[in-house]
Design a protein around this motif. Structure first.
Motif, PDB file in Angstrom:
ATOM      1  N   UNK A 183      34.339  89.350  11.469  1.00  0.00           N
ATOM      2  CA  UNK A 183      35.559  88.941  12.167  1.00  0.00           C
ATOM      3  C   UNK A 183      35.721  87.429  12.211  1.00  0.00           C
ATOM      4  N   UNK A 184      36.953  86.981  11.988  1.00  0.00           N
ATOM      5  CA  UNK A 184      37.319  85.583  12.171  1.00  0.00           C
ATOM      6  C   UNK A 184      38.437  85.542  13.210  1.00  0.00           C
ATOM      7  N   UNK A 185      38.175  84.913  14.331  1.00  0.00           N
ATOM      8  CA  UNK A 185      39.124  84.939  15.444  1.00  0.00           C
ATOM      9  C   UNK A 185      40.177  83.846  15.292  1.00  0.00           C
ATOM     10  N   UNK A 186      41.423  84.274  15.348  1.00  0.00           N
ATOM     11  CA  UNK A 186      42.568  83.359  15.307  1.00  0.00           C
ATOM     12  C   UNK A 186      43.514  83.804  16.422  1.00  0.00           C
ATOM     13  N   UNK A 187      43.465  83.166  17.597  1.00  0.00           N
ATOM     14  CA  UNK A 187      44.168  83.672  18.787  1.00  0.00           C
ATOM     15  C   UNK A 187      45.656  83.347  18.838  1.00  0.00           C
ATOM     16  N   UNK A 188      46.370  83.699  17.795  1.00  0.00           N
ATOM     17  CA  UNK A 188      47.821  83.509  17.762  1.00  0.00           C
ATOM     18  C   UNK A 188      48.388  84.445  16.712  1.00  0.00           C
ATOM     19  N   UNK A 189      49.440  85.188  17.070  1.00  0.00           N
ATOM     20  CA  UNK A 189      50.050  86.117  16.112  1.00  0.00           C
ATOM     21  C   UNK A 189      50.606  85.383  14.910  1.00  0.00           C
ATOM     22  N   UNK A 190      51.294  84.270  15.151  1.00  0.00           N
ATOM     23  CA  UNK A 190      51.847  83.499  14.040  1.00  0.00           C
ATOM     24  C   UNK A 190      50.738  82.859  13.209  1.00  0.00           C
ATOM     25  N   UNK A 191      49.711  82.353  13.877  1.00  0.00           N
ATOM     26  CA  UNK A 191      48.623  81.681  13.156  1.00  0.00           C
ATOM     27  C   UNK A 191      47.824  82.656  12.305  1.00  0.00           C
ATOM     28  N   UNK A 192      47.692  83.900  12.748  1.00  0.00           N
ATOM     29  CA  UNK A 192      46.985  84.892  11.937  1.00  0.00           C
ATOM     30  C   UNK A 192      47.698  85.085  10.603  1.00  0.00           C
TER      31      UNK A 192
END
Length: 325
Positions: free
Chosen positions: A222-231
């Motif tokens: 897993x790579x965490x990206x805490x934004x829907x747009x940023x993902x």
């Protein structure tokens, strides 16, 4: 217990929002000692501790019960002020909880007309973001008056309305697919490939893998990206595989900036709108709809235009249903 002090209830709501006496006082334009005095008066009135004086402060269970009442009272007060053509109290806001993916796709357009109306009439909406499986907790605790959630069952005192189905698909950049998926994603290689994840509450990737390969408890890189747009941006940059709303990446897939990974597999989440039933002794004037009901209507209309219809239903929102018992 009757005639609860409205000033004390306003203080309780401000403390719940701001999590400190200093910021609550600033929000209400009073002194900290006034906030403390009003809270002590309310606690004396109900005979229970309502706030734990910690950093940040938190509400007790009785405090959460009164917070629900305070939120509803503020919403009714806003409706009455609008009926009378009076100025809405500046610090009063109507808080609702939505999931990040809905916020990134269809919620803002759905609420735009209502927000523009609020700018003219003086009321405001507050959007609180959490995972779609957890927004319901904000409603239960009295933090919000409505929520978009995957939970189907209404709380006692609430009504629920189905909104539609949000489909999640797996996508990756053309370069990522060429480098890491020349033979496609399969049961052997998925544990070695990075998946982009919003946060530790997010299990859409797990659901997608389970559906694609029948693996009940897959272990993912897993790579965490805490934004829907940023993902989505990270997926376009080749950071990994993203399981995201089809609505969000439809145009990028059409332009082949992102490619589907196992286009035959999707995860479908049914979304519901929950709201507290606000009962006023005075019926709204003809042609006027309570503000919270307007929010529900706006979200229902927006979802009808953006989400998939529920199986067995036309693409239209059904009537809200109250909680049983």
């Amino acid at each position: 217990m009757k005639d609860l002090d409205s000033a004390g209830l306003d203080c309780l709501a401000a403390l719940a929002d701001e999590r400190s006496f200093e910021r609550a006082a600033q929000r209400l334009s009073v002194t900290q000692s006034a906030v403390s005095q009003r809270l002590r008066s309310l606690e004396a009135q109900v005979g229970q501790l309502l706030v734990v004086r910690s950093r940040p402060l938190r509400l007790t269970e009785p405090g959460k019960v009164l917070l629900r009442f305070a939120r509803q009272l503020q919403a009714l007060r806003t409706d009455v002020a609008r009926e009378l053509g009076s100025q809405v109290t500046p610090h009063e806001r109507l808080p609702i909880a939505v999931n990040a993916d809905s916020l990134a796709t269809w919620v803002l357009p759905a609420l735009d007309g209502l927000v523009q109306q609020g700018l003219r009439e003086g009321f405001g909406l507050e959007l609180i973001v959490d995972d779609q499986d957890f927004t319901h907790d904000w409603l239960r605790q009295g933090e919000v008056l409505g929520c978009v959630s995957t939970v189907k069952q209404a709380l006692r005192g609430c009504v629920v309305q189905p909104l539609g189905v949000m489909s999640y698909v797996a996508v990756a950049s053309p370069d990522f697919v060429a480098r890491h998926l020349p033979g496609g994603l399969n049961e052997a290689n998925f544990p070695q490939l990075p998946f982009l994840v919003f946060n530790r509450k997010d299990d859409n990737q797990v659901q997608w893998i389970s559906q694609a390969f029948g693996v009940r408890h897959p272990r993912l890189k897993e790579r965490y990206v805490p934004s829907s747009d940023a993902i989505v941006r990270a997926a376009c940059m080749g950071w990994g595989i993203a399981v995201v709303p089809e609505l969000q990446v439809r145009e990028l897939v059409r332009k082949r900036q992102l490619l589907p990974v196992r286009a035959d597999v999707s995860v479908d989440l049914t979304l519901y709108w929950h709201q507290w039933k606000l009962v006023s002794e005075a019926a709204p004037a003809p042609g006027r709809v309570a503000l919270l009901d307007q929010v529900g209507q706006a979200l229902s209309t927006g979802a009808r235009g953006a989400l998939k219809a529920l199986p067995g239903r036309r693409k239209a929102a059904g009537p809200a249903t109250a909680a049983k018992g």
